[in-house]
Scaffold this motif. Structure first.
Motif, short mmCIF file in Angstrom:
data_model
loop_
_atom_site.label_atom_id
_atom_site.label_comp_id
_atom_site.label_asym_id
_atom_site.label_seq_id
_atom_site.Cartn_x
_atom_site.Cartn_y
_atom_site.Cartn_z
N GLU A 1 -40.31 15.50 -33.64
CA GLU A 1 -39.60 14.26 -33.38
C GLU A 1 -39.42 14.07 -31.88
OE1 GLU A 1 -38.65 16.60 -35.47
OE2 GLU A 1 -38.01 15.74 -37.40
N THR A 2 -39.46 12.83 -31.43
CA THR A 2 -39.31 12.52 -30.01
C THR A 2 -38.03 13.12 -29.45
OG1 THR A 2 -40.57 10.47 -30.25
CG2 THR A 2 -39.15 10.66 -28.32
N VAL A 3 -36.96 13.05 -30.21
CA VAL A 3 -35.68 13.56 -29.72
C VAL A 3 -35.73 15.08 -29.50
CG1 VAL A 3 -34.60 13.95 -31.99
CG2 VAL A 3 -33.18 13.40 -30.00
N GLY B 1 -38.29 4.33 -42.35
CA GLY B 1 -38.65 5.73 -42.55
C GLY B 1 -39.22 6.43 -41.34
N LEU B 2 -39.47 5.70 -40.25
CA LEU B 2 -40.09 6.33 -39.08
C LEU B 2 -39.07 7.06 -38.21
CD1 LEU B 2 -42.81 6.69 -37.69
CD2 LEU B 2 -42.34 4.63 -36.36
N TRP B 3 -37.87 6.51 -38.13
CA TRP B 3 -36.81 7.11 -37.30
C TRP B 3 -35.56 7.38 -38.13
CZ3 TRP B 3 -36.73 8.28 -32.02
CH2 TRP B 3 -37.84 7.85 -31.28
N ARG B 4 -34.88 8.45 -37.80
CA ARG B 4 -33.55 8.69 -38.35
C ARG B 4 -32.54 8.03 -37.40
NH1 ARG B 4 -33.89 12.60 -42.29
NH2 ARG B 4 -31.65 13.01 -42.25
N ALA B 5 -31.53 7.41 -37.95
CA ALA B 5 -30.57 6.66 -37.14
C ALA B 5 -29.92 7.51 -36.07
CB ALA B 5 -29.49 6.04 -38.05
N GLU B 6 -29.61 8.76 -36.42
CA GLU B 6 -28.96 9.64 -35.45
C GLU B 6 -29.90 10.02 -34.30
OE1 GLU B 6 -30.01 12.35 -39.05
OE2 GLU B 6 -29.41 10.27 -38.64
N HIS B 7 -31.20 10.00 -34.58
CA HIS B 7 -32.17 10.31 -33.53
C HIS B 7 -32.28 9.14 -32.55
CE1 HIS B 7 -34.49 13.62 -35.95
NE2 HIS B 7 -33.25 13.94 -35.65
N ILE B 8 -32.27 7.92 -33.07
CA ILE B 8 -32.28 6.75 -32.18
C ILE B 8 -31.04 6.77 -31.30
CG2 ILE B 8 -32.26 4.24 -32.07
CD1 ILE B 8 -33.65 4.16 -34.77
N GLU B 9 -29.91 7.07 -31.91
CA GLU B 9 -28.64 7.14 -31.17
C GLU B 9 -28.73 8.13 -30.01
OE1 GLU B 9 -24.71 6.26 -30.27
OE2 GLU B 9 -25.57 5.52 -32.14
N GLY C 1 -28.75 6.70 -26.49
CA GLY C 1 -27.41 6.90 -25.96
C GLY C 1 -27.28 8.08 -25.03
N ARG C 2 -27.81 9.22 -25.43
CA ARG C 2 -27.67 10.42 -24.61
C ARG C 2 -28.66 10.44 -23.44
NH1 ARG C 2 -29.25 16.63 -26.40
NH2 ARG C 2 -28.75 17.62 -24.39
N PHE C 3 -29.92 10.09 -23.71
CA PHE C 3 -30.95 10.18 -22.69
C PHE C 3 -31.22 8.82 -22.00
CE2 PHE C 3 -32.05 13.73 -25.61
CZ PHE C 3 -31.88 14.77 -24.71
N LYS D 1 -25.57 -1.68 -28.15
CA LYS D 1 -24.46 -0.78 -27.84
C LYS D 1 -24.76 0.07 -26.61
CE LYS D 1 -22.21 3.34 -29.81
NZ LYS D 1 -22.18 4.24 -31.00
N HIS D 2 -26.02 0.47 -26.46
CA HIS D 2 -26.41 1.35 -25.34
C HIS D 2 -27.27 0.61 -24.32
CE1 HIS D 2 -24.78 4.84 -27.36
NE2 HIS D 2 -25.49 4.56 -28.45
N ARG D 3 -27.10 -0.70 -24.21
CA ARG D 3 -27.94 -1.51 -23.33
C ARG D 3 -27.85 -1.06 -21.87
NH1 ARG D 3 -23.41 -3.97 -24.80
NH2 ARG D 3 -22.12 -5.14 -23.29
N HIS D 4 -26.71 -0.46 -21.48
CA HIS D 4 -26.56 0.02 -20.11
C HIS D 4 -27.49 1.19 -19.82
CE1 HIS D 4 -24.12 2.71 -22.56
NE2 HIS D 4 -24.27 3.61 -21.61
#
Length: 254
Positions: free
Chosen positions: A92-94, A144-152, A156-158, A182-185
């Protein structure tokens, strides 16, 4: 005045093969991040995906790594990393971002010849952001391609540095997603003023048809492709009909 924040740009993808457009993304992103006045880009990483990704026409990572290294021989700040491509399963990318972030934290990153001179050198631990094209944001919508927590975590983190010929396209993608908004910044939208339509898919198509790809990819990569007889009619059939590994892996996890 405090120093800039050191930043590493990570690009994940097939690089099948690497093109001048892939390399231009790094230059465009670095210029943009320097112009914010907040960051000093201290390194770039090209991380080809594992063969297990199972995308149609994907040649061996051995070849994709070799071509990327040839293409980037003249760069003093972008390097090719094999870790992701050598994993036994698709990563996974994350997970790839976590790996490179942990490595970067303990590494000393030298300034390059293009380090901004108008502010002090970068200080503190480096940040890591994912470098991508505009179409990358569309992958978040694929079921099905991404898990929501991985997008977050990725956004958000990176954070993302997205390059596009149409700023409106990127802004709309962010606007239409509550999570991205939410993470547009932490999403940096880079406008590509000099149009570059080079596509690895079109490069492969040209090769299959015996057409020239000169000036689309570096000459060293063209020579490598010829020497190893890559991107033929037969090679394009590899993985035909197979499901992308991210889709099958997420199904198992769910």
């Amino acid at each position: 005045m405090a120093g800039r924040i050191p930043l590493i740009l990570l690009a994940c993808g097939s690089f099948n093969p690497i093109t001048h457009q892939h390399m231009r993304l790094f230059e465009l992103a670095r210029d943009h991040m320097h112009q914010t006045g907040l960051y000093q880009v201290v390194g770039g990483i090209v991380s080809p995906v594992s063969d297990v990704y199972a995308k149609q026409g994907l040649v061996s990572s051995k070849h994709r790594l070799a071509m990327a290294r040839l293409a980037l021989q003249s760069s003093d700040w972008v390097a090719v990393d094999e870790w992701e491509s050598q994993q036994a399963d698709w990563t996974e990318t994350v997970v790839t971002m976590r790996y490179h972030y942990s490595r970067a934290a303990g590494k000393r990153w030298p300034s390059t010849k293009d380090t901004p001179l108008d502010q002090p050198s970068a200080s503190g631990p480096p940040q890591l952001k994912l470098l991508c094209g505009a179409d990358f944001l569309e992958t978040f919508k694929v079921p099905g391609l991404w898990r929501a927590e991985h997008i977050e975590e990725v956004v958000g983190r990176f954070g993302l540095v997205c390059v596009s010929r149409s700023g409106l396209q990127l802004e709309q993608a962010v606007h239409e997603s509550d999570l991205l908004y939410k993470h547009r910044h932490n999403i940096f939208l880079v406008h590509e003023w000099i149009r570059n339509e080079i596509s690895a898919t079109e490069v492969r198509r040209a090769l299959r048809r015996g057409l020239s790809i000169k000036y689309l990819v570096p000459d060293s990569v063209i020579s490598y492709i010829r020497e190893n007889n890559l991107y033929t009619q037969d090679s394009e059939l590899k993985n035909k009909g197979a499901k992308l590994r991210p889709l099958t892996k997420q199904t198992v996890l769910d």
